[in-house]
Design an enzyme around this catalytic site. Structure first.
Site, PDB file in Angstrom:
ATOM      1  N   GLU A 353       0.835  -1.199   0.000  1.00 23.23           N
ATOM      2  CA  GLU A 353       0.000   0.000   0.000  1.00 23.23           C
ATOM      3  C   GLU A 353       0.877   1.260   0.000  1.00 23.23           C
ATOM      4  OE1 GLU A 353      -4.291  -0.023   1.680  1.00 23.23           O
ATOM      5  OE2 GLU A 353      -3.088   0.941   3.214  1.00 23.23           O
ATOM      6  N   HIS A 384       6.682 -27.006   2.360  1.00 24.07           N
ATOM      7  CA  HIS A 384       5.886 -28.121   1.843  1.00 24.07           C
ATOM      8  C   HIS A 384       4.806 -27.612   0.896  1.00 24.07           C
ATOM      9  CE1 HIS A 384       7.734 -30.924   4.726  1.00 24.07           C
ATOM     10  NE2 HIS A 384       7.861 -29.806   5.440  1.00 24.07           N
ATOM     11  N   LYS A 512     -13.860   1.708  -3.439  1.00 28.07           N
ATOM     12  CA  LYS A 512     -14.784   2.096  -2.357  1.00 28.07           C
ATOM     13  C   LYS A 512     -15.952   2.890  -2.928  1.00 28.07           C
ATOM     14  CE  LYS A 512     -11.716   2.649   1.664  1.00 28.07           C
ATOM     15  NZ  LYS A 512     -11.233   3.624   2.643  1.00 28.07           N
TER      16      LYS A 512
HETATM   17  C1  G6Q Z   1      -3.849   2.241   5.784  1.00 26.34           C
HETATM   18  C2  G6Q Z   1      -5.014   2.543   4.991  1.00 26.34           C
HETATM   19  C3  G6Q Z   1      -6.176   1.634   5.235  1.00 26.34           C
HETATM   20  C4  G6Q Z   1      -6.994   1.970   6.481  1.00 26.34           C
HETATM   21  C5  G6Q Z   1      -8.305   1.193   6.428  1.00 26.34           C
HETATM   22  C6  G6Q Z   1      -9.155   1.466   7.635  1.00 26.34           C
HETATM   23  O1  G6Q Z   1      -2.836   2.878   5.781  1.00 26.34           O
HETATM   24  O2  G6Q Z   1      -5.342   3.864   5.114  1.00 26.34           O
HETATM   25  O3  G6Q Z   1      -5.813   0.298   5.316  1.00 26.34           O
HETATM   26  O4  G6Q Z   1      -6.270   1.669   7.633  1.00 26.34           O
HETATM   27  O5  G6Q Z   1      -9.005   1.525   5.266  1.00 26.34           O
HETATM   28  O6  G6Q Z   1      -9.434   2.823   7.735  1.00 26.34           O
HETATM   29  P1  G6Q Z   1     -10.096   3.401   9.019  1.00 26.34           P
HETATM   30  O7  G6Q Z   1      -9.165   3.181  10.157  1.00 26.34           O
HETATM   31  O8  G6Q Z   1     -10.305   4.855   8.729  1.00 26.34           O
HETATM   32  O9  G6Q Z   1     -11.383   2.662   9.227  1.00 26.34           O
END
Ligand code: G6Q
Length: 554
Positions: A353, A384, A512
């Site tokens: 990410e 394995h 999203k």
């Molecule tokens: C991490 C990202 C992502 C985030 C999740 C949860 O660096 O931003 O993985 O942590 O989408 O987001 P919230 O904590 O805002 O629910």
């Protein structure tokens, strides 16, 4: 040409690659009996052996020049000074402040943050200790036996990974559960054996808007309310960690039960913050302090060690070497400690990410490859399963192996066998097995020449497959903190070299937004025609067949 590929060291590395690409590590080891001493570093209780890499001293020198010419030191200073280096979101990157003893004032984008950090950590510890010492009582005056952390991505993977890794340090009569998936199976499987009277739910969401977490949070709240007498009892069972306190209050969480997050902590770098509340409940304040201290030790090392001695810098440069010059597309992370079973998944997010990007800091498409595909599993199980490809496949997959010298329970029969596998696999990946060796072996086994001719090609191992090995005395909180911080800074250095903003994540946005629109269409339930024919076809197929008797889950 780009800023990176224009650097003198880049061109020199390209030329050097041509001279070393066909050299076998067997030769490099044969030429230099001091290779292990030369290419390994120790840091507290951790040994980092990087001698089984396709490098010589000249390779390393050129890679270090690449780091210098990419201004790794300048970017490092900017990060620690709290400058807004996450430029697409206009934010500082100060997760290192969370593990600092805060002896000096610390700033994020000009605002002092160390006092708030201390204050919030004290609140987290106070709650955790009340739960651990059975002073936090539920609505029916019973102590808490189960804690459920509801969160996803950065609000899930770090806490889950650490809680599992430090299982021997956890309190035995308290069970910590993690729910992330919006798939009802996840929350149902977790809650079905729990009693609301003795359960504490943590809603961990920096934004407090993430769909998966909000749907699960609502289900958990309804589950609690079936047993609680009134909403007034909720504060005894429901807390939140978020930077969006107002949304948490609206959801029904008492203000005093809301723990703070800040913009300058990225989700995937947040386990050190109140997002780690479930960790503190599991292992206690002292052990959490040790985890922070281990990471801080590495922050100090990363900040001050010369590049040539700097472990995260070396890790990063080796990754760049394979990624950008050998054309290697992936890396494997292979812990040989069962409790580290979520470590690869955690790193997968941290790395992919952060550096899985193709637009550079200047808004231009890169003309070189960036973050690798990171995968991994427990080493022994993987031997394995997918090691076949590592040994004899057509792809070059550099691997990191991580193993404790002593296991918590000290059972020699298990641990010696485990360690023998770590050493054997790294040796086999490096040396391989030549046709001559296979021939001699099969001859010793009494095979005829024609039998040997048939079997020999399949039993040859090319070797020359690079590995790094981390040996640490034992997987204690301090060591784990250090290991995580090594990887965090490795990712940072690679991001600097690839000229990326490693701290944004725009790539997760599109899906999203589309999901929100499609959810509306599903709720309306009418046949759709506004997508491509595949998406229309899938949605319509689903709409026709979805069960008529779905409940709303509460
Ligand atoms: C991490 C990202 C992502 C985030 C999740 C949860 O660096 O931003 O993985 O942590 O989408 O987001 P919230 O904590 O805002 O629910």
């Amino acid at each position: 040409m780009s800023r990176l590929t224009d650097l003198p060291a880049w061109e020199q590395l390209q030329q050097h690659y041509e001279t070393i690409k066909d050299v076998h590590m067997r030769e490099l080891f044969a030429q230099d009996q001091t290779r292990f001493e030369r290419f390994s570093k120790t840091f507290n209780e951790i040994l980092f052996d990087f001698s089984k890499n396709r490098i010589d001293q000249h390779s390393l020198d050129l890679l270090l020049q690449l780091a210098e010419q990419s201004d790794v030191t300048g970017w490092r200073e900017k990060m620690f000074a709290g400058e807004p280096i996450n430029h697409t979101e206009g934010r500082a990157v100060q997760h290192t402040a969370l593990r600092s003893p805060c002896a000096q004032p610390i700033y994020a984008d000009g605002v002092r943050i160390d006092l708030e950090i201390k204050q919030e950590l004290a609140r987290v510890k106070a709650l955790a200790e009340r739960v651990r010492t059975r002073q936090w009582l539920g609505h029916s005056n019973q102590p808490i036996t189960d804690v459920v952390n509801i969160g996803i991505g950065g609000s899930h993977l770090g806490p889950l990974m650490v809680t599992e890794a430090l299982r021997p340090y956890s309190i035995h009569d308290l069970h910590i559960h993690y729910v992330s998936n919006i798939d009802e199976n996840h929350i149902n499987n977790s809650l079905e054996s729990l009693n609301p009277d003795t359960t504490l739910i943590i809603i961990a969401s920096k934004s407090f808007t993430t769909q998966d977490t909000m749907v699960n949070a609502q289900t958990a709240k309804s589950w609690l309310m079936k047993k609680l007498k009134s909403e007034l009892d909720l504060p005894k069972h429901l807390v939140a960690v978020t930077s969006n306190a107002e949304a948490a209050v609206q959801f029904g969480i008492a203000r005093e039960n809301i723990f703070k997050m800040w913009d300058w902590v990225g989700g995937r770098y947040s386990l050190w913050s109140a997002i780690g509340l479930s960790i503190v409940i599991s292992i206690g304040s002292e052990n959490f302090d040790a985890l922070l201290a281990g990471a801080h030790d590495v922050d100090e090392h990363f900040k001050s060690a010369p590049l040539a001695e700097n472990i995260p810098v070396i890790m990063a440069l080796l990754g760049v070497w394979y990624n950008n010059f050998f054309g290697s597309e992936s890396i494997a992370v292979l812990p040989y400690d069962q409790n580290m079973h979520r470590f690869p998944a955690y790193l997968q997010q941290a790395d992919m990410e952060s550096n899985g990007k193709s637009c550079d800091r200047d808004g231009k498409d890169v003309d070189y490859t960036t973050g690798p595909i990171l995968f991994g599993e427990i080493g022994i199980a993987s031997q394995h399963a997918f090691y076949q490809l590592l040994h004899q496949g057509t792809k070059l997959v550099p691997a990191d192996m991580l193993a404790p010298i002593a296991n918590f329970h000290c059972i020699a029969t298990h641990h010696r066998a485990l360690m023998s596998n770590v050493f054997a696999q790294a040796e086999a990946l490096m040396n391989g097995k030549t046709a001559e060796e296979v021939h001699a072996e099969l001859t010793r086994q009494g095979m005829s020449e024609s039998e040997i001719d048939m079997l020999l090609p399949y039993k040859v191992f090319p070797g020359n497959r690079p590995t790094n090995t981390f040996l640490f005395y034992t997987l204690n909180p301090r060591t784990l903190g250090s290991l995580i911080a090594f990887y965090e800074h490795k990712i940072f250095v690679q991001g600097v070299i690839w000229n990326l903003d490693s701290f944004d994540q725009w790539g997760v946005e599109l899906g999203k937004v589309l999901a929100t629109n499609i959810l509306n269409e599903i709720n309306i339930g009418k046949e759709v025609s506004n997508h491509d024919c595949s998406t229309n076809g899938l949605i319509n197929y689903y709409l026709k067949r979805k069960p008529k008797s779905e409940s709303n889950g509460s």
